[in-house]
Design a protein around this motif. Sequence first.
Motif, PDB file in Angstrom:
ATOM      1  N   GLY A 155      52.603  70.604   4.630  1.00 23.74           N
ATOM      2  CA  GLY A 155      51.496  71.427   4.368  1.00 23.74           C
ATOM      3  C   GLY A 155      50.366  71.223   5.041  1.00 23.74           C
ATOM      4  O   GLY A 155      49.504  72.019   5.336  1.00 23.74           O
ATOM      5  N   VAL A 156      50.050  69.893   5.157  1.00 26.69           N
ATOM      6  CA  VAL A 156      48.752  69.478   6.000  1.00 26.69           C
ATOM      7  C   VAL A 156      49.073  69.630   7.477  1.00 26.69           C
ATOM      8  O   VAL A 156      47.867  70.315   7.881  1.00 26.69           O
ATOM      9  CB  VAL A 156      48.662  67.779   5.781  1.00 26.69           C
ATOM     10  N   SER A 157      49.916  69.614   8.034  1.00 28.13           N
ATOM     11  CA  SER A 157      50.187  69.955   9.349  1.00 28.13           C
ATOM     12  C   SER A 157      50.132  71.476   9.520  1.00 28.13           C
ATOM     13  O   SER A 157      49.624  71.934  10.636  1.00 28.13           O
ATOM     14  CB  SER A 157      51.683  69.360  10.029  1.00 28.13           C
ATOM     15  N   ILE A 158      50.588  72.211   8.550  1.00 28.43           N
ATOM     16  CA  ILE A 158      50.243  73.727   8.650  1.00 28.43           C
ATOM     17  C   ILE A 158      48.742  73.967   8.797  1.00 28.43           C
ATOM     18  O   ILE A 158      48.452  74.884   9.515  1.00 28.43           O
ATOM     19  CB  ILE A 158      50.947  74.445   7.561  1.00 28.43           C
ATOM     20  N   ALA A 159      48.137  73.412   8.139  1.00 27.44           N
ATOM     21  CA  ALA A 159      46.572  73.431   7.972  1.00 27.44           C
ATOM     22  C   ALA A 159      45.935  73.275   9.350  1.00 27.44           C
ATOM     23  O   ALA A 159      45.176  73.936   9.745  1.00 27.44           O
ATOM     24  CB  ALA A 159      46.094  72.753   6.990  1.00 27.44           C
ATOM     25  N   LEU A 160      46.477  72.063  10.033  1.00 21.37           N
ATOM     26  CA  LEU A 160      45.966  71.565  10.966  1.00 21.37           C
ATOM     27  C   LEU A 160      46.360  72.344  12.339  1.00 21.37           C
ATOM     28  O   LEU A 160      45.595  72.703  13.113  1.00 21.37           O
ATOM     29  CB  LEU A 160      46.445  70.324  11.327  1.00 21.37           C
ATOM     30  N   SER A 179      56.648  74.912  11.345  1.00 20.84           N
ATOM     31  CA  SER A 179      56.224  74.165  10.153  1.00 20.84           C
ATOM     32  C   SER A 179      56.277  74.822   8.744  1.00 20.84           C
ATOM     33  O   SER A 179      56.971  74.310   7.708  1.00 20.84           O
ATOM     34  CB  SER A 179      54.808  73.594  10.129  1.00 20.84           C
ATOM     35  N   LEU A 180      55.896  76.216   8.918  1.00 15.73           N
ATOM     36  CA  LEU A 180      56.232  77.138   7.813  1.00 15.73           C
ATOM     37  C   LEU A 180      57.631  77.061   7.231  1.00 15.73           C
ATOM     38  O   LEU A 180      57.964  77.086   6.122  1.00 15.73           O
ATOM     39  CB  LEU A 180      55.607  78.541   8.095  1.00 15.73           C
ATOM     40  N   ILE A 181      58.423  77.357   8.276  1.00 12.61           N
ATOM     41  CA  ILE A 181      60.054  77.601   7.842  1.00 12.61           C
ATOM     42  C   ILE A 181      60.263  76.165   7.146  1.00 12.61           C
ATOM     43  O   ILE A 181      61.085  76.207   6.206  1.00 12.61           O
ATOM     44  CB  ILE A 181      60.743  77.761   9.140  1.00 12.61           C
ATOM     45  N   ALA A 182      59.848  74.910   7.774  1.00  8.68           N
ATOM     46  CA  ALA A 182      60.334  73.708   7.215  1.00  8.68           C
ATOM     47  C   ALA A 182      59.693  73.634   5.864  1.00  8.68           C
ATOM     48  O   ALA A 182      60.437  72.957   5.113  1.00  8.68           O
ATOM     49  CB  ALA A 182      59.880  72.628   8.279  1.00  8.68           C
ATOM     50  N   PHE A 183      58.691  73.965   5.379  1.00 10.92           N
ATOM     51  CA  PHE A 183      57.943  73.848   4.063  1.00 10.92           C
ATOM     52  C   PHE A 183      58.623  74.760   3.303  1.00 10.92           C
ATOM     53  O   PHE A 183      59.119  74.036   2.077  1.00 10.92           O
ATOM     54  CB  PHE A 183      56.354  74.599   4.221  1.00 10.92           C
ATOM     55  N   PHE A 184      58.914  75.970   3.542  1.00  7.23           N
ATOM     56  CA  PHE A 184      59.697  76.767   2.556  1.00  7.23           C
ATOM     57  C   PHE A 184      61.211  76.271   2.420  1.00  7.23           C
ATOM     58  O   PHE A 184      61.735  76.279   1.368  1.00  7.23           O
ATOM     59  CB  PHE A 184      59.819  78.298   2.867  1.00  7.23           C
ATOM     60  N   SER A 185      61.881  75.825   3.342  1.00  3.00           N
ATOM     61  CA  SER A 185      62.909  75.256   3.257  1.00  3.00           C
ATOM     62  C   SER A 185      62.829  73.901   2.414  1.00  3.00           C
ATOM     63  O   SER A 185      64.061  73.612   1.419  1.00  3.00           O
ATOM     64  CB  SER A 185      63.841  74.792   4.542  1.00  3.00           C
TER      65      SER A 185
END
Length: 283
Positions: free
Chosen positions: A60-65, A92-98
């Motif tokens: 989630g932090v990496s998505i914001a970056l 990163s978004l795909i990884a987050f929701f996975s």
Amino acid sequence: MAKAKQHRAPAPTPELKKYFREAMRTKKLEGEFSIDEWLKRIRFMAARDKSGDSVRKWVGVSIALWVVGFIGSLVAEFPPAAAGFAVAFVFSLIAFFSLKSKDIPNRLRDSVLPLLTILRQDANPETPLKLKVDLLGPELLSKRINFVKAGNKYPKVEESMFSDPWFQGSLSLADGSVLNWEVLDMVRRRNIRKRNPRGKIKMKTKYKIKTRMDVSLSYKNDCYQAQIRPGATAPQVKKEGERRSVLRCRRQAPGGARPGEKMALKELLVSVSAIYKSLKPVG
């Protein structure tokens, strides 16, 4: 009841990994194993879930970056970097929701695990424990018991009531008594739609949650004699038999601001303690 002690998670085995995958898929635990076997499984699952929560936090932090980098690249008029940040953002978004789809609600480790750890101290390690844990949450059509829609004009209100008996168990204790419990959340959800003076519609969701805890103890009549005290929350006789009788204690507890928050474990333990205080040893 003694306080729970911290224990390390057991080493991963094919059986534990398989059980963890199934729990991630169904968000349910149900069966009859020894209390030590249950604790082994749940400790493994809790450790894996905690690790997954940590990884998801950093994703989630990496998505914001990546978003900040993408915007900065556009401002700096550097399209190659912007494209790179966009690709990183999507992955990163795909990884987050996975990771989120594989998450097990925190109630497993902050409510179920502490209770079983405490009860383990008053039970034989090989004693069978019947357990049923539903972590799907209350907001399902199958759990909705009432629905009301009010207001043809704004504000419009939709009110739903849900009944979620999410945690049930039965365990034989060291003194031969059988402890049964059920934790049920009654959830009222209000969706309120309002229109501001500019015509924009906003929706707000409010919850009101009450938790009902039913605890009963089946005890041997030649071991204990009930001494009932008056009071709305005092244990009451549920059943009287020739060899065994049952005392029940029902308590209401705050359910938190939103569904799925940590159970008021103290209230359940107080019920167990109240029942034992109402029993006088025979002989």
